[in-house]
Design an enzyme around this catalytic site. Structure first.
Site, PDB file in Angstrom:
ATOM      1  N   CYS A  92       0.812  -1.228   0.000  1.00  0.00           N
ATOM      2  CA  CYS A  92       0.000   0.000   0.000  1.00  0.00           C
ATOM      3  C   CYS A  92       0.842   1.274   0.000  1.00  0.00           C
ATOM      4  O   CYS A  92       0.375   2.330  -0.434  1.00  0.00           O
ATOM      5  CB  CYS A  92      -0.918   0.021   1.215  1.00  0.00           C
ATOM      6  SG  CYS A  92      -1.660  -1.560   1.603  1.00  0.00           S
ATOM      7  N   ARG A 223     -20.184   6.093  -3.169  1.00  0.00           N
ATOM      8  CA  ARG A 223     -21.623   5.821  -3.112  1.00  0.00           C
ATOM      9  C   ARG A 223     -22.327   7.046  -2.542  1.00  0.00           C
ATOM     10  O   ARG A 223     -22.325   7.264  -1.325  1.00  0.00           O
ATOM     11  CB  ARG A 223     -21.906   4.589  -2.254  1.00  0.00           C
ATOM     12  CG  ARG A 223     -21.385   3.293  -2.864  1.00  0.00           C
ATOM     13  CD  ARG A 223     -21.687   2.099  -1.973  1.00  0.00           C
ATOM     14  NE  ARG A 223     -21.274   0.850  -2.587  1.00  0.00           N
ATOM     15  CZ  ARG A 223     -22.032   0.114  -3.397  1.00  0.00           C
ATOM     16  NH1 ARG A 223     -23.258   0.525  -3.688  1.00  0.00           N
ATOM     17  NH2 ARG A 223     -21.589  -1.015  -3.914  1.00  0.00           N
ATOM     18  N   SER A 226     -24.931   7.884   1.015  1.00  0.00           N
ATOM     19  CA  SER A 226     -24.658   6.909   2.077  1.00  0.00           C
ATOM     20  C   SER A 226     -25.166   7.414   3.418  1.00  0.00           C
ATOM     21  O   SER A 226     -25.081   8.602   3.724  1.00  0.00           O
ATOM     22  CB  SER A 226     -23.153   6.635   2.176  1.00  0.00           C
ATOM     23  OG  SER A 226     -22.684   5.965   1.031  1.00  0.00           O
ATOM     24  N   CYS A 383      -0.869   2.932   6.090  1.00  0.00           N
ATOM     25  CA  CYS A 383      -0.489   1.659   6.683  1.00  0.00           C
ATOM     26  C   CYS A 383      -0.106   0.729   5.539  1.00  0.00           C
ATOM     27  O   CYS A 383      -0.508   0.933   4.391  1.00  0.00           O
ATOM     28  CB  CYS A 383      -1.632   1.065   7.509  1.00  0.00           C
ATOM     29  SG  CYS A 383      -3.173   0.795   6.605  1.00  0.00           S
TER      30      CYS A 383
END
EC number: 2.3.1.9
Length: 397
Positions: A92, A223, A226, A383
């Site tokens: 990541c 989205r 939400s 992270c």
């Protein structure tokens, strides 16, 4: 590192849209996503391709992409064969680590101008079968390269979602707390999209369809609308024994995209008449216990901020990758951050998390947010699967 009298600066920054899994960018080869952003950042910086010293990109899921996909992206962007291009792999954190490597290369005088960033097409990541010695009898299982190479901890043989559950338990982050973080991320991203806040950082991608080439220029993973009521109805995905709290809605997505920046010394920018977006002040990387990999940004941010000579209170905006809402909540809680300063345009829960691209994507968003809001100091952090964290401090003058 320290900025010094002639710091390394970023003079342009851009990203593609972030595509949904098997969505708008699914058919676009990852090297083409890389070429698209490389071309754009060079254009914005008015840097000729032949003036580039080096191209460094984060890229995680490289199986089947051909020899050195970053080299392919570089050449595809019009950069000459004489310019080296290569990839780094830090899961990541890859896209931000690439920027750190660029800073180091420029800082020691090996390079003058570097294009750094990250790219990923998770939709095109293949399933794998080991057939080198043949199959004598029986079935041959397929391995999903996304899970094997990207989302499964190699030390505890567990999905990244389980590490998020571990963080939730250890830092006492409830399901309700996680859903609140996720809804806030979605709502902030919806507001940012409607206000056009991402428009400047996005470079459109041309996608071939049955109807011909179409221009894709809007993130498709968020989205809109939400709310906590709908989100709270979803069942936990990783732990189904009644103790689970992590759901598909309070975790980041599986996505496609690319991002890039152009770096050079301040003196080089001055010579070219360029106004930097920001200077690199410091960066830091750390290792943590892999089973709670999500807390990696906590020590990484502390170290980077200390190296910069700042306090946490001095930072105007934090972009901290939202791998999971549980992780985001734990980081904010442990560092005592003001939530109004963190991911103010939403994060990866809403936008998505194309592994190798995310590190540079959050930096690109941070730079444009600082500019738009007239703020000065920013921190980007992620992270990292396998138990690591990375953070970078940048400052606008």
């Amino acid at each position: 590192m320290n900025a010094g009298s002639d710091p390394v600066v970023i003079v342009s920054a851009a990203r593609t849209i972030i595509g949904s899994f098997n969505g708008a960018l699914a058919a676009v080869p990852v090297q083409d996503l890389g070429s698209t952003v490389i071309k754009e950042v060079l254009k914005r910086a008015t840097v000729a391709p032949e003036d580039v010293s080096e191209v460094i990109f984060g890229h995680v899921l490289a199986a089947g992409c051909g020899q050195n996909p970053v080299r392919q992206a570089s050449v595809g962007a019009g950069i000459p064969y004489s310019v080296p291009a290569w990839s780094c792999q830090m899961i990541c954190g890859s896209g931000l680590k690439a920027v750190c490597l660029a800073v180091q290369s420029i800082g020691i005088g090996d390079s003058s101008i570097v294009v750094a960033g990250g790219m990923e097409n998770m939709s095109k990541a293949p399933h794998l079968a080991y057939l080198r010695t043949g199959v004598k009898i029986g079935e041959m299982p397929l391995t999903d390269s996304i899970l094997c190479d990207g989302l499964t901890d190699a030390f505890h043989n567990c999905h990244m979602g389980i590490t998020a559950e571990n963080v939730a338990k250890k830092w006492q982050v409830s399901r309700e707390d996680q859903d609140k973080v996720a809804v806030l991320s979605q709502n902030r991203t919806e507001n940012a999209q409607k206000a056009g806040h991402f428009d400047k950082e996005i470079v459109p991608v041309l996608v071939s369809t049955r109807k011909g080439l179409i221009e894709v220029k809007t993130d498709e993973f968020p989205r809109h609308g939400s709310n906590i009521e709908a989100m709270s109805k979803l069942k936990p995905y990783f732990l189904t024994d009644g103790t689970g709290t992590v759901t598909p809605a309070n975790a980041s997505g599986i996505n496609d995209g690319a991002a890039a920046v152009v770096l050079m010394k301040k003196s080089e920018a001055d010579k070219r008449g360029l106004t930097p977006l920001a200077r690199i002040v410091s960066w830091s990387q750390v290792g943590v216990e892999p089973s709670i990999m999500g807390i990696g940004p906590i020590p990484a941010i502390k170290q980077a901020v200390t190296k910069a000579g700042w306090s946490l209170e001095d930072v105007d905006i934090f972009e901290i990758n939202e791998a999971f809402a549980a992780v985001s909540a734990a980081i904010v809680k442990e560092l005592g951050l003001n939530p109004e300063k963190v991911n103010i345009e939403g994060g990866a829960i809403a936008l998505g998390h194309p592994l190798g691209a995310s590190g540079c994507r959050i930096l690109v968003t941070l730079l444009h947010t600082l500019e738009r809001m007239g703020r000065s100091r920013g921190v980007a952090a992620l992270c990292i699967g396998g138990g690591m964290g990375i953070a970078m401090c940048v400052q606008r003058e």
